[in-house]
Design an enzyme around this catalytic site. Structure first.
Site, PDB file in Angstrom:
ATOM      1  N   ASP A  72      16.257   1.382  -6.526  1.00 45.23           N
ATOM      2  CA  ASP A  72      17.123   2.157  -5.627  1.00 45.23           C
ATOM      3  C   ASP A  72      17.815   3.274  -6.400  1.00 45.23           C
ATOM      4  O   ASP A  72      17.924   4.411  -5.923  1.00 45.23           O
ATOM      5  CB  ASP A  72      18.145   1.226  -4.983  1.00 45.23           C
ATOM      6  CG  ASP A  72      19.159   1.975  -4.143  1.00 45.23           C
ATOM      7  OD1 ASP A  72      18.759   2.566  -3.124  1.00 45.23           O
ATOM      8  OD2 ASP A  72      20.361   1.980  -4.499  1.00 45.23           O
ATOM      9  N   GLU A 144      11.201  -0.073  -3.364  1.00 47.18           N
ATOM     10  CA  GLU A 144      12.178   0.157  -4.425  1.00 47.18           C
ATOM     11  C   GLU A 144      11.818  -0.641  -5.678  1.00 47.18           C
ATOM     12  O   GLU A 144      11.968  -0.152  -6.809  1.00 47.18           O
ATOM     13  CB  GLU A 144      13.575  -0.204  -3.936  1.00 47.18           C
ATOM     14  CG  GLU A 144      14.108   0.739  -2.867  1.00 47.18           C
ATOM     15  CD  GLU A 144      15.397   0.262  -2.232  1.00 47.18           C
ATOM     16  OE1 GLU A 144      16.086   1.079  -1.599  1.00 47.18           O
ATOM     17  OE2 GLU A 144      15.717  -0.947  -2.362  1.00 47.18           O
TER      18      GLU A 144
END
Length: 251
Positions: A72, A144
Site C-alpha cells: 500500500d 498490494e
C-alpha cells in the site's frame, strides 16, 4: 507405530505439509502476469496467499497481510510520483482526490484483474465457494501484497513497472469521481450550515480475514443512512454515498 518426534515438531511438519503452493506452471503464469521474474519465488507465493489458505498460526509468516501493508505504501509513492510528474499545473487539492481514486481498494482490484493475476490467488475451499476469488477486498489486498513482493525482490523500479502496466487502463481512462462521497457530503451539509456528519459503526461480522462492517452516518436535520463494507473506511464511504442519494431525492 507412533511418530517418535516431539508433538510440536509433528505439528510444524503437518502445517508445512499443507502449506499452500503454486505448481511450476502456475508460478510461471503468475510471473508472466506480473511482467517480472522473481529471484525468490516464495515471495510471490506469499503475496498470492490469502489468510484463509493457511492456519492461524502460520498466517503471520505465510499469508499476504504484512506484504499488503508494505505494498500500500509503495503504491501510494509510485502513484504520487506519477501525478507530480504528469500534472505539473495542479495544486495539492487537485492531486489528492486523483491519488485517492487510484489507490483505493476497488482500483487495486481492477488492476489485479487487468494483470490477469486473480486466477492465481491461493484461497481456502470455503473462501472460494463464498465468492472470494471475485471479492473486491480480496483482489485489492492481493494486488498490494504482490506489489510489495516485487518491491522486496527487485526494488522500486520493478514495482513501478508492474504498477504502470496494471494501472494502464485507469491512467488513460477519463476522469471519474474527483471527490470522495464523504467529502461531498461534508461540503453539502457545511454549505447548509448543519453540523458535520457523524459516522457510527453499528456492527461487525465475518471472520478476521474477511470482516464486514456496518456503519451509519447521521446528520441531525436529515436523519441517517447505513451501509456495509470490508473496512470501516469503505463502509463510511458507502454510507455517505447513500445519504447523498437520499438528500438528492428530497430536493
Amino acid at each position: 507405530m507412533s511418530d517418535p518426534r516431539p508433538k510440536r515438531t509433528r505439528q510444524r511438519a503437518a502445517a508445512k505439509a499443507v502449506r499452500p503452493s503454486l505448481s511450476d506452471a502456475a508460478l510461471a503464469g503468475a510471473e508472466a502476469a506480473c511482467g517480472y521474474r522473481f529471484k525468490d519465488k516464495a515471495l510471490l507465493v506469499r503475496g498470492l496467499t490469502h489468510p484463509s489458505a493457511v492456519s492461524a498460526a502460520d498466517s503471520l509468516q505465510h499469508a499476504n497481510q504484512r506484504l499488503e501493508f508494505l505494498g500500500d505504501r509503495v503504491l501510494n509513492l509510485v502513484i504520487a510520483e506519477r501525478l507530480i510528474d504528469r500534472r505539473r499545473n495542479e495544486t495539492e487539492g487537485d492531486l489528492a482526490p486523483r491519488l485517492n481514486r487510484l489507490v483505493k481498494k476497488g482500483a487495486c482490484a481492477d488492476a489485479f484483474r487487468h494483470a490477469g493475476l486473480n486466477a492465481f490467488i491461493l484461497l481456502s475451499d470455503n473462501e472460494v465457494s463464498s465468492g472470494g476469488r471475485d471479492r473486491e477486498s480480496t483482489l485489492g489486498d492481493a494486488c498490494e501484497a504482490v506489489i510489495a513482493a516485487i518491491y522486496l525482490d527487485g526494488g522500486l523500479s520493478a514495482a513501478r513497472k508492474f504498477i504502470e502496466k496494471a494501472w494502464a487502463p485507469q491512467f488513460t481512462s477519463g476522469p471519474a469521481e474527483t471527490k470522495d462521497p464523504k467529502t461531498l457530503l461534508q461540503e453539502l451539509v457545511q454549505g447548509q450550515g448543519h453540523p458535520l456528519p457523524e459516522y457510527v459503526v453499528t456492527s461487525r461480522s465475518g471472520p478476521d480475514h474477511a470482516p464486514v462492517y456496518e456503519v451509519e452516518v447521521r446528520i441531525a436535520p436529515h436523519g441517517q443512512a447505513a451501509a456495509t463494507g470490508a473496512s470501516k473506511r469503505d463502509a463510511e464511504r458507502h454510507a455517505a454515498a447513500r445519504m447523498l442519494e437520499q438528500l438528492k431525492g428530497n430536493t
